[in-house]
Structures are given as C-alpha cells and as structure tokens.
Motif scaffolding. Sequence first.
Motif, mmCIF file in Angstrom:
data_model
loop_
_atom_site.group_PDB
_atom_site.id
_atom_site.type_symbol
_atom_site.label_atom_id
_atom_site.label_comp_id
_atom_site.label_asym_id
_atom_site.label_seq_id
_atom_site.Cartn_x
_atom_site.Cartn_y
_atom_site.Cartn_z
ATOM 1 N N MET A 53 0.912 -1.349 -0.016
ATOM 2 C CA MET A 53 0.162 -0.181 -0.078
ATOM 3 C C MET A 53 0.840 1.335 0.072
ATOM 4 S SD MET A 53 -3.043 -1.232 0.116
ATOM 5 C CE MET A 53 -3.931 0.144 0.187
ATOM 6 N N SER A 54 0.417 2.595 -0.509
ATOM 7 C CA SER A 54 1.172 3.703 -0.578
ATOM 8 C C SER A 54 1.347 4.306 0.900
ATOM 9 C CB SER A 54 0.432 4.529 -1.511
ATOM 10 O OG SER A 54 0.496 4.155 -2.728
ATOM 11 N N LEU B 33 0.446 9.864 -17.469
ATOM 12 C CA LEU B 33 0.201 9.990 -16.132
ATOM 13 C C LEU B 33 1.472 10.682 -15.402
ATOM 14 C CD1 LEU B 33 -1.835 9.031 -13.754
ATOM 15 C CD2 LEU B 33 -0.532 6.983 -13.587
ATOM 16 N N ALA B 34 1.309 11.569 -14.861
ATOM 17 C CA ALA B 34 2.364 12.238 -14.160
ATOM 18 C C ALA B 34 2.189 12.630 -12.791
ATOM 19 C CB ALA B 34 2.892 13.212 -15.171
ATOM 20 N N VAL B 35 2.994 12.416 -11.841
ATOM 21 C CA VAL B 35 3.010 12.970 -10.674
ATOM 22 C C VAL B 35 4.361 13.604 -10.181
ATOM 23 C CG1 VAL B 35 2.588 12.349 -8.092
ATOM 24 C CG2 VAL B 35 1.175 11.305 -9.586
ATOM 25 N N THR C 289 7.979 15.090 -5.788
ATOM 26 C CA THR C 289 7.834 15.256 -4.555
ATOM 27 C C THR C 289 6.498 14.559 -3.786
ATOM 28 O OG1 THR C 289 7.010 17.467 -4.789
ATOM 29 C CG2 THR C 289 9.358 17.482 -3.642
ATOM 30 N N TRP C 290 5.512 14.303 -4.600
ATOM 31 C CA TRP C 290 4.355 13.633 -4.145
ATOM 32 C C TRP C 290 4.326 12.134 -4.609
ATOM 33 C CZ3 TRP C 290 0.832 15.590 -1.010
ATOM 34 C CH2 TRP C 290 1.019 16.984 -0.821
ATOM 35 N N ARG C 291 5.358 11.662 -5.235
ATOM 36 C CA ARG C 291 5.037 10.289 -5.672
ATOM 37 C C ARG C 291 5.253 9.278 -4.487
ATOM 38 N NH1 ARG C 291 9.379 10.613 -10.743
ATOM 39 N NH2 ARG C 291 7.980 12.379 -11.651
ATOM 40 N N ILE D 190 9.776 -0.822 -13.569
ATOM 41 C CA ILE D 190 9.353 -1.684 -12.335
ATOM 42 C C ILE D 190 8.140 -1.205 -11.754
ATOM 43 C CG2 ILE D 190 9.730 -3.116 -10.207
ATOM 44 C CD1 ILE D 190 12.907 -3.198 -11.404
ATOM 45 N N LYS D 191 8.191 0.057 -11.554
ATOM 46 C CA LYS D 191 7.248 0.657 -10.699
ATOM 47 C C LYS D 191 5.994 0.923 -11.326
ATOM 48 C CE LYS D 191 6.059 5.281 -8.790
ATOM 49 N NZ LYS D 191 6.346 6.415 -8.248
ATOM 50 N N ASN D 192 6.049 1.077 -12.757
ATOM 51 C CA ASN D 192 4.700 1.412 -13.458
ATOM 52 C C ASN D 192 4.081 0.049 -13.790
ATOM 53 O OD1 ASN D 192 6.037 3.923 -13.440
ATOM 54 N ND2 ASN D 192 5.994 4.161 -15.602
ATOM 55 N N ALA D 193 5.145 -0.985 -13.957
ATOM 56 C CA ALA D 193 4.361 -2.382 -14.096
ATOM 57 C C ALA D 193 3.525 -2.944 -12.848
ATOM 58 C CB ALA D 193 5.452 -3.433 -14.536
ATOM 59 N N HIS D 194 4.323 -2.484 -11.925
ATOM 60 C CA HIS D 194 3.602 -2.963 -10.642
ATOM 61 C C HIS D 194 2.010 -2.151 -10.405
ATOM 62 C CE1 HIS D 194 2.719 -3.358 -6.135
ATOM 63 N NE2 HIS D 194 2.635 -2.166 -6.221
ATOM 64 N N LEU D 195 2.187 -0.782 -10.675
ATOM 65 C CA LEU D 195 0.818 -0.091 -10.446
ATOM 66 C C LEU D 195 -0.098 -0.596 -11.495
ATOM 67 C CD1 LEU D 195 -0.646 2.591 -9.433
ATOM 68 C CD2 LEU D 195 0.845 3.822 -11.093
HETATM 69 C C1 LIG Z 1 4.239 6.605 -12.610
HETATM 70 C C2 LIG Z 1 3.458 7.484 -11.786
HETATM 71 C C3 LIG Z 1 2.699 8.655 -12.497
HETATM 72 C C4 LIG Z 1 3.249 6.922 -10.401
HETATM 73 O O1 LIG Z 1 2.583 8.075 -9.592
HETATM 74 P P1 LIG Z 1 2.554 7.737 -8.055
HETATM 75 O O2 LIG Z 1 1.811 8.957 -7.455
HETATM 76 O O3 LIG Z 1 4.003 7.644 -7.544
HETATM 77 O O4 LIG Z 1 1.892 6.220 -7.886
HETATM 78 P P2 LIG Z 1 1.261 5.540 -6.625
HETATM 79 O O5 LIG Z 1 1.764 6.062 -5.288
HETATM 80 O O6 LIG Z 1 -0.057 5.543 -7.030
HETATM 81 O O7 LIG Z 1 1.634 4.043 -6.753
HETATM 82 C C5 LIG Z 1 3.141 3.571 -7.117
HETATM 83 C C6 LIG Z 1 3.258 2.110 -6.573
HETATM 84 O O8 LIG Z 1 4.650 1.943 -7.150
HETATM 85 C C7 LIG Z 1 5.289 1.372 -5.893
HETATM 86 N N1 LIG Z 1 6.677 1.716 -6.218
HETATM 87 C C8 LIG Z 1 7.458 2.763 -5.741
HETATM 88 N N2 LIG Z 1 8.493 2.589 -6.188
HETATM 89 C C9 LIG Z 1 8.597 1.294 -6.677
HETATM 90 C C10 LIG Z 1 9.791 0.656 -7.327
HETATM 91 N N3 LIG Z 1 11.299 0.778 -7.395
HETATM 92 N N4 LIG Z 1 9.458 -0.835 -7.613
HETATM 93 C C11 LIG Z 1 8.365 -1.201 -7.700
HETATM 94 N N5 LIG Z 1 7.351 -0.626 -7.240
HETATM 95 C C12 LIG Z 1 7.536 0.818 -6.811
HETATM 96 C C13 LIG Z 1 4.692 2.044 -4.806
HETATM 97 O O9 LIG Z 1 4.806 1.349 -3.526
HETATM 98 C C14 LIG Z 1 3.270 2.072 -4.974
HETATM 99 O O10 LIG Z 1 2.812 0.953 -4.856
HETATM 100 P P3 LIG Z 1 1.685 0.316 -3.663
HETATM 101 O O11 LIG Z 1 0.406 1.279 -3.839
HETATM 102 O O12 LIG Z 1 1.159 -1.072 -3.824
HETATM 103 O O13 LIG Z 1 2.436 0.812 -2.441
HETATM 104 C C15 LIG Z 1 4.956 8.445 -11.010
HETATM 105 O O14 LIG Z 1 5.950 7.779 -10.649
HETATM 106 C C16 LIG Z 1 5.627 9.495 -12.408
HETATM 107 O O15 LIG Z 1 5.219 10.541 -12.522
HETATM 108 N N6 LIG Z 1 6.709 8.948 -13.057
HETATM 109 C C17 LIG Z 1 7.104 9.446 -14.186
HETATM 110 C C18 LIG Z 1 6.341 9.576 -15.412
HETATM 111 C C19 LIG Z 1 6.051 8.160 -15.992
HETATM 112 O O16 LIG Z 1 6.558 7.416 -15.704
HETATM 113 N N7 LIG Z 1 4.387 8.112 -16.189
HETATM 114 C C20 LIG Z 1 3.951 6.749 -16.738
HETATM 115 C C21 LIG Z 1 4.028 6.431 -17.791
HETATM 116 S S1 LIG Z 1 3.023 7.391 -19.044
#
Ligand SMILES: CC(C)(COP(=O)(O)OP(=O)(O)OC[C@H]1O[C@@H](n2cnc3c(N)ncnc32)[C@H](O)[C@@H]1OP(=O)(O)O)[C@@H](O)C(=O)NCCC(=O)NCCS
Length: 264
Positions: free
Chosen positions: A1-2, A87-89, A92-94, A127-132
């Motif tokens: 969870m976040s 999709l962008a955040v 500091t708010w990620r 990896i992070k995006n794939a998980h989300l």
């Molecule tokens: C992709 C993006 C929009 C996600 O936004 P965010 O607000 O951080 O996303 P969330 O907080 O809702 O979810 C992030 C999840 O990834 C997980 N995570 C964070 N870092 C991670 C990593 N290194 N490896 C795996 N998972 C990770 C978090 O724990 C969270 O999962 P959880 O809810 O199970 O805990 C943001 O990281 C971003 O703007 N990235 C750059 C632009 C991009 O890549 N956009 C997407 C493609 S168009």
Amino acid sequence: MSATVPGVGQITIRKCDSMEELQACVALQKEVWNFDDVDLVPLRMFVVSRKIGGQIIGAFDGGELVGFAFSIPGTRSGHSYLHSHMLAVRQTWRNYGLGRRLKLAQRDDALQRGFDLMEWTFDPLEIKNAHLNLARLGAIARRYSINHYGYSSSPLQGGLPTDRLVAEWWIKSKRVVELLEKEQPPRFQTEMRIEVPAQIYAWKASANDRPRAADVQKRNREQFLAAFRQGLVTLGYQRDEQENGAFLLGRWDESWSYATKDEE
Ligand SMILES: CC(C)(COP(=O)(O)OP(=O)(O)OC[C@H]1O[C@@H](n2cnc3c(N)ncnc32)[C@H](O)[C@@H]1OP(=O)(O)O)[C@@H](O)C(=O)NCCC(=O)NCCS
C-alpha cells in the motif's frame, strides 16, 4: 500500500477546466519527462482532447497542479475506447497513491460515459509502473510494440529503443472489479515469468552500464513476443525484497476483447 503523509488527503482529484490548468499540465509534463520541446505534447493538443471526449484530470494541492492524467478517444475494429497517453505526478508527491487515484478517476469518468476499455502503453523496464498497472489496477498486457515512439529525448528512456507493452484496462471486467473491491490480486496459474533486475534504473542512467540495460530489454522483448504468440497474457507482477520485478504470464479466463483485424 502507498505511504500516507499529512496533506495527501487534502489533494483534490478533478477535471482540469481552465486554460491556465491545461498550461500547468504542459509545464508539469516538461518537468516530469524533461523532454526536448519538440517531443512535448503541446497545449493545443490538451485543448483538442478536452473538446473531443478525452480526459484531462488533475491532482491539485489547493490551486497547484501536482499530477495529471491525459487521454484521448480511440477506436479499433469499431470498438470505442480511451487511450491514456500520459500519467504524471510531481517527484515530491510520488508514492502517496496519487497515480492510482488519477487512474481511478479516469475509470469513473470512462464508466459514466459508457466506455469499457482504457489502454495505454508502458515501458516494461519500469518496475514501478508495471506494478501499478498490473498488480494495483488490474490491467493486462498481450501486445508488445518495438521502439513504439522511435528514439526519445527523455532521460527516463536512457537512450534505449522505446519498447512498450500495451496495457488493456477492461474496466468492467471481473478481474478489475474484484481487484478494486478486495485489493487482492486475481488468482491465476503462472505459466511463465519475465524478470527485470532492480539495477535496471541505474544501468539506464549510466553510459557505461547501458549495454546491460539494452541486453535485458532485448532478452525480455524476445520472451514477450514468443509468449504472446502462444496466447499467454501478462496478468500479474511480483516484486521481491531487493526490488527486482517479474511479470507473471498465464491464460486469462475472461473474454473481453475486440476484433483484431486492424490491430497494429
Ligand atoms: C508513474 C507515476 C505517475 C506513479 O505515480 P505515484 O503517485 O507515485 O503512484 P502511486 O503512489 O499511486 O503508486 C506507486 C506504486 O509503485 C510502488 N513503487 C514505488 N517505487 C517502486 C519501485 N522502485 N519498484 C516497484 N514499485 C515501486 C509504490 O509502492 C506504489 O505501490 P503500492 O500502492 O502497492 O504501495 C509517477 O511515478 C511518475 O510521474 N513517473 C514518471 C512519469 C511516468 O513514468 N509516467 C507513467 C508512464 S506514461
């Protein structure tokens, strides 16, 4: 969870209305991807998207835009859907759940307007995006696009070809509804794993190590293409304690689809 922090609950997710809010999306896009100007989606495209049934949904800290989701309407084989292009955040708010909240707001709006599908592409090395996308939202992937956008000026791409998986988010499917209600990943039999090492981010960022990232991309590309030819579908994602990632592939037991004759 976040994670939760004071203040995150005060973030409002809503449609962007004014020209100033659309301009703030363009500025945040530049900040997040650090594209050359030629690669930026311009203000006019945000305006067009809003007028033709797309979505521009923002995350606001008071009056300040800290995230956005941008989509445009699409059609394939007569099936209307929404293609989510960005999709962008703000950095500091990620990891406070805003990315997921923006996607859920896209889904609510899409359901209200009668859509059953949203699609977007994502880099299978992220990896992070794939998980989300797979584990938290319940999207699936069964199409792979080699160097989808051509070479990109964004440092996030690390100079590698812009290979992308196509996420299909069947927003009325049992898989998605149950995942969102129970926050439990749907069960399936894993028939194949495709692995991404945690070091991938460091390898992409370093000129010396980039060939290692390129090797992973090439190996995984071949594995995805072979798996999809066999009818396997990417249904899950697993992270281990070292933050390595693995795509989990199996057979999808639902039949949400569209005719495929004019697919890429
Ligand atoms: C992709 C993006 C929009 C996600 O936004 P965010 O607000 O951080 O996303 P969330 O907080 O809702 O979810 C992030 C999840 O990834 C997980 N995570 C964070 N870092 C991670 C990593 N290194 N490896 C795996 N998972 C990770 C978090 O724990 C969270 O999962 P959880 O809810 O199970 O805990 C943001 O990281 C971003 O703007 N990235 C750059 C632009 C991009 O890549 N956009 C997407 C493609 S168009």
